[in-house]
Scaffold this active site. Sequence first.
Site, mmCIF file in Angstrom:
data_model
loop_
_atom_site.group_PDB
_atom_site.id
_atom_site.type_symbol
_atom_site.label_atom_id
_atom_site.label_comp_id
_atom_site.label_asym_id
_atom_site.label_seq_id
_atom_site.Cartn_x
_atom_site.Cartn_y
_atom_site.Cartn_z
ATOM 1 N N ASP A 13 21.520 -52.029 4.432
ATOM 2 C CA ASP A 13 21.000 -53.056 5.307
ATOM 3 C C ASP A 13 20.452 -52.361 6.602
ATOM 4 O O ASP A 13 20.903 -53.156 7.601
ATOM 5 C CB ASP A 13 22.191 -54.216 5.494
ATOM 6 N N HIS A 41 16.371 -56.357 0.585
ATOM 7 C CA HIS A 41 15.560 -56.000 1.809
ATOM 8 C C HIS A 41 14.763 -57.499 2.290
ATOM 9 O O HIS A 41 14.372 -58.320 1.437
ATOM 10 C CB HIS A 41 14.397 -55.333 1.426
HETATM 11 P P1 GDP Z 1 17.232 -53.035 4.168
HETATM 12 O O1 GDP Z 1 18.269 -53.477 2.824
HETATM 13 O O2 GDP Z 1 18.045 -51.931 4.766
HETATM 14 O O3 GDP Z 1 15.974 -53.474 3.981
HETATM 15 O O4 GDP Z 1 18.045 -54.148 5.350
HETATM 16 P P2 GDP Z 1 18.092 -55.639 5.208
HETATM 17 O O5 GDP Z 1 16.852 -56.354 5.071
HETATM 18 O O6 GDP Z 1 19.351 -56.254 4.432
HETATM 19 O O7 GDP Z 1 18.717 -55.913 6.693
HETATM 20 C C1 GDP Z 1 17.886 -55.906 7.946
HETATM 21 C C2 GDP Z 1 17.961 -57.211 8.673
HETATM 22 O O8 GDP Z 1 17.371 -57.005 9.849
HETATM 23 C C3 GDP Z 1 16.549 -57.989 7.758
HETATM 24 O O9 GDP Z 1 16.802 -59.489 8.160
HETATM 25 C C4 GDP Z 1 15.236 -57.675 8.929
HETATM 26 O O10 GDP Z 1 14.438 -58.654 9.194
HETATM 27 C C5 GDP Z 1 16.210 -57.484 10.444
HETATM 28 N N1 GDP Z 1 15.579 -56.519 11.070
HETATM 29 C C6 GDP Z 1 15.006 -55.390 10.920
HETATM 30 N N2 GDP Z 1 14.754 -54.506 11.824
HETATM 31 C C7 GDP Z 1 15.237 -55.326 12.977
HETATM 32 C C8 GDP Z 1 15.009 -55.299 14.513
HETATM 33 O O11 GDP Z 1 14.728 -54.287 14.902
HETATM 34 N N3 GDP Z 1 15.633 -56.377 15.004
HETATM 35 C C9 GDP Z 1 16.237 -57.437 14.695
HETATM 36 N N4 GDP Z 1 16.578 -58.350 15.512
HETATM 37 N N5 GDP Z 1 16.085 -57.578 13.101
HETATM 38 C C10 GDP Z 1 15.459 -56.704 12.489
#
Ligand code: GDP
Length: 426
Positions: A13, A41
């Site tokens: 995440d 994701h």
């Molecule tokens: P992944 O599984 O590694 O892709 O991560 P997730 O999607 O589970 O979690 C990342 C969350 O953080 C998602 O809801 C993204 O839209 C959000 N996100 C990613 N980068 C940023 C950021 O720089 N700032 C904010 N506020 N949210 C972010």
Amino acid sequence: MGNCAVVGVNWGDEGKGRMVDLIAEDYDVVVRFQGGGNAGHTVVNEKGSFALHLLPSGIFRKGVVNVLGNGVALDPENLWLEIQALRDKGIDITPKNLRISDRAPLLMPWHRRLDELEEERLADKKYGSTKQGIAAFYSDKYQKKTVLAGELFYPDELRCHLKDISEWKNLILTEVYGAEAYTEEMLEKWISDFCEPVKPFICDTGAFLREAAAEGKRVLFEAQLGALRDLDYGICPYTTSSNTLARYAPIGAGAPTVVPDEVIGVVKAYSTCVGEGPFVSELFGEEGEKLRAEGREYGAKTGRPRRVGALDLVATRYGAEVQDASVIAVTKLDVLSCMETIPVCVRYRVNGAETESFPFPALLAGAEPVIERVKGWGCDISGARKWEDLPEAARSYVDMIEKAAGRLVRYISVGPERDSIIIREA
Ligand code: GDP
């Protein structure tokens, strides 16, 4: 520029999907090489906000071919539902932009059932599984008691194979767990409802990847979860059941000769962890609640509140090392704008001694965080697009991560949107 892998440095995440979505336009192929539909994701782009579970995050980019490699847990049921949900939102998914490895083993209906039954049996000692059948699936893969996706093209052989496997599986279901057996009819229905619809996407993706590489096309490898959840190098037994490391990418993708030339290790600006297990820098009380709400830390698949914690430099150093990251992407820096001072776990205290080294898994439960508080920046940074736009305190925070990881922080994400990013050159 060659091939690239986007991998997690922490517990998952970290925002890998967001990073893949950002850079996918520079690549011709995006491959998921491990894991299943158990995590999610989240990708926010001009087409909307999407929670992807199994599909690669390049699915939104025109001209990009997305591959599910042999290393994934191919769950036809969830995949078909995911394809339909995206199509309903106007995303084009055809055998031209999605290819599934014929060597990918199928996650069977009983895997999900066994996952539930085993978590029930474990009761308060449960692993915190997402109950998507991932552990049961990978165990069977290594016992060679699974069906490969390509077997769907040979129905007679498939039926014999399924008969053999289900005889064995039904013994476990009924004798060990006292659960219901799977009948031939149930499996027939599963094949016609979920396997037949995904069949057109199944092909020899190894040949496709080798050809693409020979033509000079660029491949982006996308991991699920993070280094600390890696089956071999993670926080055993609270890991996932596959290898989340960049070094595994070519094997799980289907073409061992097509390797990443660069590895982007994604680090979240603070820590989160889903499910059970040791989480040394965990924050409780008001500060934890605030961070969870501000960072919207709720699972993309399950909606469960994620455990949140201070940035863990011990785990980050270890994660960057085992991922052999070439550069780092720091995500969610904007979330920390809500804090006046920011807690950071700089070392662990293990058996009375302080250490910067990540301990053996059995010692993690007794490890305590050594927390230092650093100055916050107290302003909204979500509009920053250049390094110079960031306040001094935010830059120091990034520098601290760079020092611990021992790698250049090239990307700093300050919001979920595609363009909320700062890209630094070396
Ligand atoms: P992944 O599984 O590694 O892709 O991560 P997730 O999607 O589970 O979690 C990342 C969350 O953080 C998602 O809801 C993204 O839209 C959000 N996100 C990613 N980068 C940023 C950021 O720089 N700032 C904010 N506020 N949210 C972010």
